[in-house]
Motif scaffolding. Structure first.
Motif, PDB file in Angstrom:
ATOM      1  N   SER A 135       0.830  -1.201   0.000  1.00 17.25           N
ATOM      2  CA  SER A 135       0.000   0.000   0.000  1.00 17.25           C
ATOM      3  C   SER A 135       0.869   1.257   0.000  1.00 17.25           C
ATOM      4  O   SER A 135       0.560   2.247  -0.676  1.00 17.25           O
ATOM      5  CB  SER A 135      -0.926  -0.006   1.214  1.00 17.25           C
ATOM      6  OG  SER A 135      -1.813  -1.103   1.165  1.00 17.25           O
ATOM      7  N   LEU A 136       1.965   1.235   0.770  1.00 17.77           N
ATOM      8  CA  LEU A 136       2.871   2.382   0.761  1.00 17.77           C
ATOM      9  C   LEU A 136       3.496   2.564  -0.612  1.00 17.77           C
ATOM     10  O   LEU A 136       3.696   3.706  -1.070  1.00 17.77           O
ATOM     11  CB  LEU A 136       3.958   2.191   1.818  1.00 17.77           C
ATOM     12  CG  LEU A 136       3.508   2.313   3.280  1.00 17.77           C
ATOM     13  CD1 LEU A 136       4.639   1.938   4.224  1.00 17.77           C
ATOM     14  CD2 LEU A 136       3.033   3.733   3.581  1.00 17.77           C
ATOM     15  N   GLU A 137       3.811   1.467  -1.296  1.00 18.19           N
ATOM     16  CA  GLU A 137       4.338   1.572  -2.654  1.00 18.19           C
ATOM     17  C   GLU A 137       3.304   2.204  -3.580  1.00 18.19           C
ATOM     18  O   GLU A 137       3.626   3.052  -4.423  1.00 18.19           O
ATOM     19  CB  GLU A 137       4.733   0.182  -3.165  1.00 18.19           C
ATOM     20  CG  GLU A 137       5.977  -0.404  -2.525  1.00 18.19           C
ATOM     21  CD  GLU A 137       7.242   0.309  -2.969  1.00 18.19           C
ATOM     22  OE1 GLU A 137       7.201   0.983  -4.025  1.00 18.19           O
ATOM     23  OE2 GLU A 137       8.249   0.222  -2.256  1.00 18.19           O
ATOM     24  N   THR A 138       2.051   1.806  -3.414  1.00 18.73           N
ATOM     25  CA  THR A 138       0.989   2.382  -4.239  1.00 18.73           C
ATOM     26  C   THR A 138       0.828   3.871  -3.955  1.00 18.73           C
ATOM     27  O   THR A 138       0.667   4.684  -4.878  1.00 18.73           O
ATOM     28  CB  THR A 138      -0.326   1.643  -3.971  1.00 18.73           C
ATOM     29  OG1 THR A 138      -0.172   0.252  -4.243  1.00 18.73           O
ATOM     30  CG2 THR A 138      -1.447   2.203  -4.826  1.00 18.73           C
ATOM     31  N   ILE A 139       0.840   4.231  -2.706  1.00 18.84           N
ATOM     32  CA  ILE A 139       0.708   5.645  -2.345  1.00 18.84           C
ATOM     33  C   ILE A 139       1.861   6.457  -2.939  1.00 18.84           C
ATOM     34  O   ILE A 139       1.671   7.557  -3.458  1.00 18.84           O
ATOM     35  CB  ILE A 139       0.666   5.784  -0.811  1.00 18.84           C
ATOM     36  CG1 ILE A 139      -0.639   5.197  -0.268  1.00 18.84           C
ATOM     37  CG2 ILE A 139       0.806   7.240  -0.389  1.00 18.84           C
ATOM     38  CD1 ILE A 139      -0.684   5.102   1.240  1.00 18.84           C
TER      39      ILE A 139
END
Length: 697
Positions: free
Chosen positions: A36-40
C-alpha cells in the motif's frame, strides 16, 4: 497411545498451527502495508502522468477504520431503508432529493448515487448521481454522463459496485470486512485513488432489495473523501494520536534502531505520501552525515534499494554510530567522561585503610595501658571516642573511592560529618573542662567527672544523628554530573541546602571551640595536654577552611582524581595531625618508660592533677592518695597565707607615707618608684613572693 496423550498432542498441534497462522497473518499484514505504501508513493509521483492514462482507480490493500465515518454510514442505511419502503421504480425525484441532501448535509461525502437495476436481467433502469462541483466544497450537481447507458450494466471496475455475477456468499475483494461484533447492511471499500476526482476515496455501498422475488432492486453508494487524512508511519508516543491519522500505518517507518522516527505534519503539501517523517539519531548516537537528521523519503528509497540488493546506503549512511561511553549527545567519537586513574586512587585508599587499622591498634594499645598515669589523667574513655571519630573520618576515602552513586554519597555524608562531630566534640569537652577549672578563683575545687561530660556530649551527637537520618530518608543524597576543565563529565555528590545548613552549624561549633581554646591559652596542665588539644582544634579549623577555599576558588572545576587527592590531604592534615598531637607525646613517654610518672615540670610550676584535669585522675577503682591530698592542701594554704600577708603589707605602707622605698626591697619588682617599701624588709623579714592570681576570663 492413550487418550490423555492423544489429547495432549492434539492440543500442542493446535497451538502450533495457531501460532503459525498468527505469524502468517502478521506477515501478510506487513506485506499489505508495504504494498500500500508503494501504491501511495506511485500515485504521489505519477498521478499526473501515465497512471491515469492506463487506470482510473488505484486500490490499497489495507483498510481504514470505518468507525470514524459512522454518522455517514447511518445516513446511507437510513436512506436505503426509506427507498426500500417507498420503492425505487417510479421515484426518480425522491432519489435525486436523497442524493443531494446526503451531500449537502455531510461535508465528507464527495458524491452519492442511487442505481435502479432489473433484478432478473441486471440491466440498468435509471440512476441518480450527484457530485460536488469540481474539487471544491460547494453546491452539488447532477452527473448525467457516467459511462453507463440505460439498459446496460454498471461497470464492475467501479470500486463501489459489487458485481452481480459474483456468488452471494463470496464477498467481493473490493470490500473490507466489518469490524468485530458489528453488523453493517452494506460494505465499505478499501481506500482507492480516483483519477477523475484526483482524490483518495472510500465508498460505502448498501443494496436496496426489491419487495418480492422479481422487480427492480436498488443500489445506493456514496464516496467519502479521505484525502485530508495523514499517513503517519512513526510509532504512537504516549497514546497521543491525532484525529486525522491513519492508524494502520503506525510503525511502518524504515528508520534504523539507532535513530528515532519524528513525524512531519502536512501543512500545505500532499497528506497521502510515503516517507513523511525524519529519522533523528537517538540520544547517545551521532552521524557524520546530514547532522544526524535524515529525510524519510530518502530513507524509504534506501530501504527499497537494500531489499532489492542494489545498494547498502541504508546501513552505511542512514545508520547512526554510538557515541563514546557516557555521552548523551555527541558529534564525533570524542570522550565525554573524565578518566579515573585507578592505581593512583588505590594507593591513596590503601594508605587511608592503613591509617584506620593503625587507629584501631592505637585504641587497643591505649586500653591495654589505660592504668598508666599518662593515659589515666587524660580520660581514657574520651581518648577512645576521639580515636573512633578519627577512624570514621578516614573511612570517607573509601566512600568517595568508586564512581559515586546514591549509596556512595550517603556513606560520604555520614563518615565525614559524623566522624568530625565525634572527634571534635570529644576534644572540645576535655578542653571545656580545663576552661571551667581554670576560671575558678575560690579555694574550693570544681569537679567535672567523665560521666558529667558524657551527659553534655550525648545531646550534641544525638542532634547530628537525627539530622543525618532525616537527611538520608527525606532527601537522599545522590550523585550528579559535573564537568571538569576539559568539559569531561564525572559524578559528584549533590550539594544543596542540607549541606549548607550543616556547614554553617559546624562553623559555629568550630568558632565556639576556638573561643574555649583561647580562654585556656595560659593554663598549665599535666603533660601539657590542654595546649596540645588546643593546637589540634586550631588545626582542624584551619585545614577545613583552607580546603573549602581550594574547592571553591583554586580548583572549582578540578577532575575526579584532583578532588580525591584534596580529600586525602584534608583527611590527613586534620585527622592524622590530631592523632599525632593528642597521642604522640603520650606514646613517646610510654615507650621511654615514663608513662607512670608525673609531669615534674608541670608540678614544679604549681600544677596539680586536681587542677589540671579537674580530679579525673582519681579513678574509682584506686584508693585515694592521702599524701597527695595533704600536699595539695598545703599548697593552697601557703598561697592563701601569702596573699593575706601581701594585703597586710600594702595597707600598712599605704598608711605610713613617711616610709621611703628602698631599692631592692619588696616592691622593687613592680618598677614603681613612688611605692613605699615595706618596713619589714629592713628587719630582714623573709617572705616568699606570692603567686600571681589567675587571670579572670
Amino acid at each position: 497411545m492413550g487418550k490423555s496423550s492423544f489429547w495432549r498432542t492434539s492440543l500442542i498441534m493446535a497451538v502450533l498451527i495457531g501460532t503459525v497462522r498468527t505469524e502468517e497473518n502478521v506477515y501478510v499484514k506487513k506485506g499489505n502495508i508495504e504494498s500500500s505504501l508503494e501504491t501511495i508513493h506511485e500515485v504521489a509521483i505519477t498521478s499526473l502522468g501515465y497512471l491515469c492514462l492506463t487506470e482510473q482507480f488505484k486500490y490499497l490493500t489495507v483498510p481504514l477504520d470505518p468507525l470514524r465515518f459512522e454518522s455517514t454510514r447511518q445516513k446511507a442505511d437510513l436512506a436505503a431503508a426509506l427507498l426500500q419502503d417507498l420503492g425505487v421504480a417510479h421515484h426518480n425525484g425522491l432519489q435525486d432529493s436523497i442524493s443531494k441532501n446526503l451531500i449537502v448535509s455531510d461535508k465528507t461525502v464527495l458524491s452519492t448515487r442511487v442505481l435502479v437495476i432489473n433484478a432478473s436481467t441486471g440491466s440498468l433502469v435509471n440512476c441518480a448521481w450527484w457530485q460536488k462541483q469540481g474539487l471544491d466544497i460547494g453546491e452539488p450537481r447532477k452527473i448525467t454522463d457516467i459511462g453507463m447507458e440505460v439498459g446496460s450494466r454498471p461497470n464492475s471496475n467501479y470500486p463501489w459496485y459489487e458485481d452481480a455475477d459474483s456468488s452471494p456468499g463470496v464477498r467481493s475483494p473490493k470490500f473490507v470486512e466489518s469490524p468485530p461484533n458489528v453488523a453493517y447492511k452494506g460494505w465499505w471499500t478499501y481506500p482507492y485513488y480516483s483519477c477523475s476526482n484526483k482524490r483518495w476515496l472510500i465508498s460505502y455501498s448498501v443494496p436496496i432489495p426489491p419487495p418480492g422475488r422479481r422487480g427492480l432492486k436498488g443500489f445506493l453508494s456514496l464516496d467519502v473523501d479521505v484525502s485530508h487524512l495523514e499517513i503517519n508511519q512513526c510509532e504512537v508516543k504516549d497514546n497521543k494520536r491525532l484525529d486525522n491519522e491513519i492508524s494502520i500505518f503506525h510503525g511502518s517507518h524504515k528508520c534504523h534502531n539507532s535513530t528515532e522516527c519524528s513525524y512531519k505534519q502536512t501543512l500545505n503539501g500532499v497528506p497521502w505520501t510515503r516517507g513523511k517523517y525524519q529519522c533523528v539519531c537517538r540520544a547517545g548516537f551521532f552521524s557524520p552525515y546530514h547532522n544526524g537528521i535524515f529525510n524519510g523519503t530518502l530513507v524509504e528509497e534506501a530501504w527499497s534499494e537494500l531489499v532489492e540488493n542494489r545498494s547498502t546506503s541504508w546501513k552505511t549512511v542512514f545508520q547512526c554510530r554510538k557515541c563514546a561511553p557516557g555521552c548523551h549527545f555527541c558529534t564525533d567519537l570524542s570522550p565525554c567522561l573524565a578518566t579515573y586513574h585507578w592505581p593512583f586512587r588505590i594507593a591513596l585508599l590503601t594508605f587511608s585503610i592503613i591509617c584506620v587499622v593503625w587507629t584501631i591498634a592505637l585504641n587497643v594499645y591505649m586500653f591495654k595501658h589505660r592504668k598508666l598515669k599518662v593515659f589515666k589523667v587524660a580520660s581514657p574513655i574520651f581518648l577512645s571516642i576521639t580515636l573512633f571519630g578519627c577512624a570514621t573520618m578516614y573511612l570517607e576515602m573509601a566512600a568517595i573511592f568508586p564512581i559515586l552513586d546514591q549509596y556512595s554519597c550517603i556513606a560520604t555524608k555520614w563518615s565525614r560529618h559524623l566522624g568530625f562531630c565525634v572527634t571534635y566534640t570529644a576534644l572540645l569537652m576535655k578542653t571545656w573542662r580545663v576552661s571551667l577549672t581554670y576560671r575558678v578563683k575560690s579555694a574550693h575545687k570544681v569537679k567535672l567527672t567523665d560521666k558529667q561530660l558524657l551527659q553534655w556530649m550525648v545531646p550534641i551527637l544525638l542532634v547530628m544523628l537525627i539530622y543525618l537520618g532525616t537527611w538520608t530518608f527525606s532527601d537522599t543524597p545522590n550523585a550528579e554530573d559535573i564537568v571538569d576543565n576539559e568539559n569531561l563529565r564525572f559524578k559528584q555528590c549533590v550539594y544543596n541546602w542540607w549541606d549548607h545548613s550543616l556547614a554553617i552549624g559546624e562553623v559555629l561549633f568550630l568558632a565556639w571551640g576556638i573561643r574555649v581554646c583561647y580562654s585556656v591559652r595560659n593554663a598549665e596542665s599535666l603533660y601539657n595536654e590542654a595546649r596540645l588539644i588546643s593546637y589540634a582544634i586550631y588545626n582542624i579549623a584551619i585545614v577545613n577552611i583552607m580546603m573549602i577555599a581550594f574547592h571553591l576558588f583554586i580548583f572549582p572545576r578540578a577532575g575526579p582524581d584532583i578532588k580525591y587527592l584534596l580529600g586525602f590531604i584534608r583527611t590527613q592534615l586534620s585527622t592524622s595531625t590530631t592523632i599525632a598531637l593528642v597521642f604522640g607525646p603520650k606514646i613517646i613517654r610510654v615507650l621511654r618508660g615514663q608513662g607512670d610518672q608525673w609531669d615534674n615540670r608541670a608540678r614544679s610550676r604549681g600544677v596539680t592533677a586536681s587542677f589540671s584535669l579537674n580530679g579525673i585522675g582519681l579513678v574509682p577503682e584506686e584508693p585515694q592518695d592521702l599524701f597527695q591530698e595533704n600536699e595539695e592542701l598545703k599548697e593552697e594554704i601557703q598561697k592563701l597565707a601569702a596573699q593575706i600577708e601581701f594585703m597586710k603589707i600594702v595597707h600598712m605602707e599605704s598608711n605610713n607615707r613617711h616610709v621611703k622605698p628602698k631599692i631592692g626591697g619588696y616592691f622593687s619588682a613592680l618598677n614603681a618608684p613612688n611605692v613605699v617599701q615595706s618596713p619589714l624588709a629592713k628587719q630582714g623579714y623573709n617572705l616568699s613572693q606570692p603567686s600571681k592570681p589567675p587571670e579572670e576570663l
